[in-house]
Design a protein around this motif. Sequence first.
Motif, PDB file in Angstrom:
ATOM      1  N   ALA A  55      25.027   9.515 -13.123  1.00 15.55           N
ATOM      2  CA  ALA A  55      24.462   8.804 -14.469  1.00 15.55           C
ATOM      3  C   ALA A  55      25.371   7.972 -15.076  1.00 15.55           C
ATOM      4  O   ALA A  55      24.932   7.091 -15.286  1.00 15.55           O
ATOM      5  CB  ALA A  55      24.341  10.220 -15.385  1.00 15.55           C
ATOM      6  N   TYR A  56      26.850   8.182 -15.015  1.00 17.97           N
ATOM      7  CA  TYR A  56      27.514   7.217 -15.711  1.00 17.97           C
ATOM      8  C   TYR A  56      27.575   6.268 -14.637  1.00 17.97           C
ATOM      9  O   TYR A  56      27.695   4.860 -15.211  1.00 17.97           O
ATOM     10  CB  TYR A  56      29.038   8.046 -15.447  1.00 17.97           C
ATOM     11  N   GLN A  57      27.621   5.887 -13.327  1.00 16.86           N
ATOM     12  CA  GLN A  57      27.638   4.833 -12.607  1.00 16.86           C
ATOM     13  C   GLN A  57      26.266   4.238 -12.952  1.00 16.86           C
ATOM     14  O   GLN A  57      26.419   2.779 -12.715  1.00 16.86           O
ATOM     15  CB  GLN A  57      27.655   5.450 -10.965  1.00 16.86           C
ATOM     16  N   PHE A  58      25.357   4.640 -12.960  1.00 18.68           N
ATOM     17  CA  PHE A  58      24.035   4.096 -13.356  1.00 18.68           C
ATOM     18  C   PHE A  58      24.032   3.333 -14.518  1.00 18.68           C
ATOM     19  O   PHE A  58      23.617   1.973 -14.445  1.00 18.68           O
ATOM     20  CB  PHE A  58      22.756   4.885 -13.189  1.00 18.68           C
ATOM     21  N   ILE A  59      24.685   3.931 -15.712  1.00 20.93           N
ATOM     22  CA  ILE A  59      24.838   3.285 -16.608  1.00 20.93           C
ATOM     23  C   ILE A  59      25.708   1.959 -16.745  1.00 20.93           C
ATOM     24  O   ILE A  59      25.104   0.663 -17.310  1.00 20.93           O
ATOM     25  CB  ILE A  59      25.570   4.002 -17.836  1.00 20.93           C
ATOM     26  N   VAL A  60      26.668   2.058 -15.934  1.00 23.84           N
ATOM     27  CA  VAL A  60      27.524   0.742 -15.813  1.00 23.84           C
ATOM     28  C   VAL A  60      26.744  -0.387 -14.726  1.00 23.84           C
ATOM     29  O   VAL A  60      26.575  -1.634 -15.299  1.00 23.84           O
ATOM     30  CB  VAL A  60      28.845   1.211 -14.921  1.00 23.84           C
ATOM     31  N   THR A  61      26.318   0.015 -13.756  1.00 23.99           N
ATOM     32  CA  THR A  61      25.434  -0.824 -13.050  1.00 23.99           C
ATOM     33  C   THR A  61      24.232  -1.421 -13.507  1.00 23.99           C
ATOM     34  O   THR A  61      24.104  -2.709 -13.445  1.00 23.99           O
ATOM     35  CB  THR A  61      25.318  -0.197 -11.501  1.00 23.99           C
ATOM     36  N   TYR A  62      23.537  -0.661 -14.407  1.00 20.41           N
ATOM     37  CA  TYR A  62      22.385  -1.040 -15.013  1.00 20.41           C
ATOM     38  C   TYR A  62      22.731  -2.038 -16.270  1.00 20.41           C
ATOM     39  O   TYR A  62      22.221  -3.285 -16.168  1.00 20.41           O
ATOM     40  CB  TYR A  62      21.439  -0.225 -15.501  1.00 20.41           C
ATOM     41  N   LEU A  63      23.617  -1.762 -16.927  1.00 25.91           N
ATOM     42  CA  LEU A  63      24.087  -2.648 -17.761  1.00 25.91           C
ATOM     43  C   LEU A  63      24.654  -3.796 -17.545  1.00 25.91           C
ATOM     44  O   LEU A  63      24.475  -5.138 -17.821  1.00 25.91           O
ATOM     45  CB  LEU A  63      24.898  -1.967 -18.908  1.00 25.91           C
ATOM     46  N   ARG A  64      25.676  -3.775 -16.705  1.00 25.54           N
ATOM     47  CA  ARG A  64      26.581  -4.927 -16.102  1.00 25.54           C
ATOM     48  C   ARG A  64      25.654  -5.540 -15.050  1.00 25.54           C
ATOM     49  O   ARG A  64      25.667  -6.967 -15.265  1.00 25.54           O
ATOM     50  CB  ARG A  64      27.844  -4.356 -15.209  1.00 25.54           C
ATOM     51  N   ASP A  65      25.002  -5.021 -14.323  1.00 22.65           N
ATOM     52  CA  ASP A  65      24.352  -6.035 -13.051  1.00 22.65           C
ATOM     53  C   ASP A  65      22.920  -6.482 -13.206  1.00 22.65           C
ATOM     54  O   ASP A  65      22.348  -7.361 -13.005  1.00 22.65           O
ATOM     55  CB  ASP A  65      24.322  -5.259 -11.792  1.00 22.65           C
ATOM     56  N   THR A  66      22.322  -5.367 -13.966  1.00 17.47           N
ATOM     57  CA  THR A  66      20.531  -5.612 -13.907  1.00 17.47           C
ATOM     58  C   THR A  66      20.375  -6.436 -15.465  1.00 17.47           C
ATOM     59  O   THR A  66      19.740  -7.213 -15.538  1.00 17.47           O
ATOM     60  CB  THR A  66      19.862  -4.475 -14.091  1.00 17.47           C
ATOM     61  N   LYS A  67      21.228  -5.936 -16.570  1.00 18.51           N
ATOM     62  CA  LYS A  67      21.062  -6.494 -17.842  1.00 18.51           C
ATOM     63  C   LYS A  67      22.020  -7.608 -18.189  1.00 18.51           C
ATOM     64  O   LYS A  67      21.508  -8.371 -19.206  1.00 18.51           O
ATOM     65  CB  LYS A  67      20.954  -5.412 -18.822  1.00 18.51           C
ATOM     66  N   GLY A  68      22.772  -7.820 -17.295  1.00 15.50           N
ATOM     67  CA  GLY A  68      23.824  -8.913 -17.527  1.00 15.50           C
ATOM     68  C   GLY A  68      24.623  -8.713 -18.793  1.00 15.50           C
ATOM     69  O   GLY A  68      24.979  -9.703 -19.487  1.00 15.50           O
ATOM     70  N   VAL A  69      25.001  -7.613 -19.031  1.00 16.75           N
ATOM     71  CA  VAL A  69      25.985  -7.199 -20.379  1.00 16.75           C
ATOM     72  C   VAL A  69      27.430  -7.352 -19.546  1.00 16.75           C
ATOM     73  O   VAL A  69      27.818  -6.739 -18.972  1.00 16.75           O
ATOM     74  CB  VAL A  69      25.849  -5.891 -20.982  1.00 16.75           C
ATOM     75  N   HIS A  70      28.263  -8.381 -20.436  1.00 16.41           N
ATOM     76  CA  HIS A  70      29.500  -8.558 -19.880  1.00 16.41           C
ATOM     77  C   HIS A  70      30.663  -8.464 -21.101  1.00 16.41           C
ATOM     78  O   HIS A  70      31.620  -9.137 -20.923  1.00 16.41           O
ATOM     79  CB  HIS A  70      29.701 -10.015 -19.247  1.00 16.41           C
ATOM     80  N   ASN A  71      30.315  -7.739 -21.981  1.00 13.52           N
ATOM     81  CA  ASN A  71      31.190  -7.740 -23.271  1.00 13.52           C
ATOM     82  C   ASN A  71      31.529  -6.169 -23.324  1.00 13.52           C
ATOM     83  O   ASN A  71      32.118  -5.806 -24.857  1.00 13.52           O
ATOM     84  CB  ASN A  71      30.818  -8.303 -24.427  1.00 13.52           C
ATOM     85  N   ILE A  72      31.584  -5.400 -22.317  1.00 16.70           N
ATOM     86  CA  ILE A  72      32.012  -4.269 -22.575  1.00 16.70           C
ATOM     87  C   ILE A  72      33.096  -3.837 -21.646  1.00 16.70           C
ATOM     88  O   ILE A  72      33.124  -4.126 -20.590  1.00 16.70           O
ATOM     89  CB  ILE A  72      30.659  -3.341 -22.056  1.00 16.70           C
TER      90      ILE A  72
END
Length: 418
Positions: free
Chosen positions: A251-268
């Motif tokens: 679950a934790y890994q999915f949070i990171v990969t989804y926000l970072r790689d799928t959604k392009g969030v780069h300020n976390i």
Amino acid sequence: MKNLLLKSIVTSFIIVVSSCSKDDPKPDPVVVVPPVEVTDALTTQNVKTYMVDKNATAETVALFYNLKKLAKTKFAVGQQDAFLSFYKDAGGDSDIKKTTGNDPAIVGSDLSFVTDIRNDGTDSNWFYQEEVKNATQIKNAYAKGIINTVSWHLRGPKNKNYPATDNEEYTFYASSMFDADKSTFFRSILPGGTEHDWFKGKLDQVADFSSKLKGSKGELIPFIFRPFHEFDGSWFWWGADFCSPEEYKTAYQFIVTYLRDTKGVHNILYAFSPDNSYSTSTNYLSHYPGDTYVDVLGMDNYGDFNNLGQTGADKANAKLKMISDLAITKVKIAAMTETGYRVTATVSPVTNWFSTYLYSALTANNIQISYIMFWNNNLDGYWVPTPTASNAADFKTFATKSKSALVNTLPSMYVLPN
């Protein structure tokens, strides 16, 4: 400590020995090897290699670097909802500023209101109003040079304390869950699960909220995000009784990969923050998602400070020493992500709790902790005293000690040094 190299200059002299003879009385030649400078593993050039997000914004990269360096000399002191919640609902300046004259160095916010099903995004909606307040708090803190950290009390399972026909009331507390949900809900949010799309929808809201956090120049505001905290207890639906270590990691890994790689969030920056049950690195790492998914090694700890004197402080220090050593080895940030001793009308302050017990827990044994955060004050009690409280002087002493940092002694956190 594998990656922490002492800053020193080692000069070696290699004496080349040759045989002497009566015909050559000259002294043996001396060859001098140039000095070799050994430095810290973390530099401004390689900082991204130790971060979860290699495409992080410049301000986020600077925050990681400066938090890591800060821990060598100081720890940032802050509070959850410092600009939103006050003892006796007094309002005005943060309670930390009321007592010390300076604002906190770190402020905590929460995404609970952002992802609540009752938030309809309209100005008249209470949950949306709370979302706006949290966003404003983050922006105001950033403008002052303060560090932002964000927790997520994610409401998911139906709340058994409300009528079965009411589809709007959800909970994050396990004690309010229906028994049927306790054994299934966490697993249902994993990839392939029946609630996985629901979970992605919540992360979409997190991504959208993150994209709206901007500074005066239009730059994205960095924040430390700590999802699914205190997972080693079982008071939240993501707790130890409701998921295995591998399910938690997934679950934790999915949070990171989804926000970072799928959604392009780069300020976390991503924080891993169990409660205080772990006293060995083996146990602490049992649910650890991996170095590529975690920037901050944290620990919430209230229990060891529950009026247990120096014995409790020493226990807390040993646990902080454990995560400090891990953070040094892994080149990560170590933090006490939540703590405090709550004073109410029926619970009196502990003498010298801040300046003696807490401070020793944060500094003994040469530990390197980047920040500490107290929970929020409210109408009925406080974790940080206001000026008229009997322990106000104790807190002020703590906050002005050499290793404590409020915003007035915090270095510039969002710019990499030259």
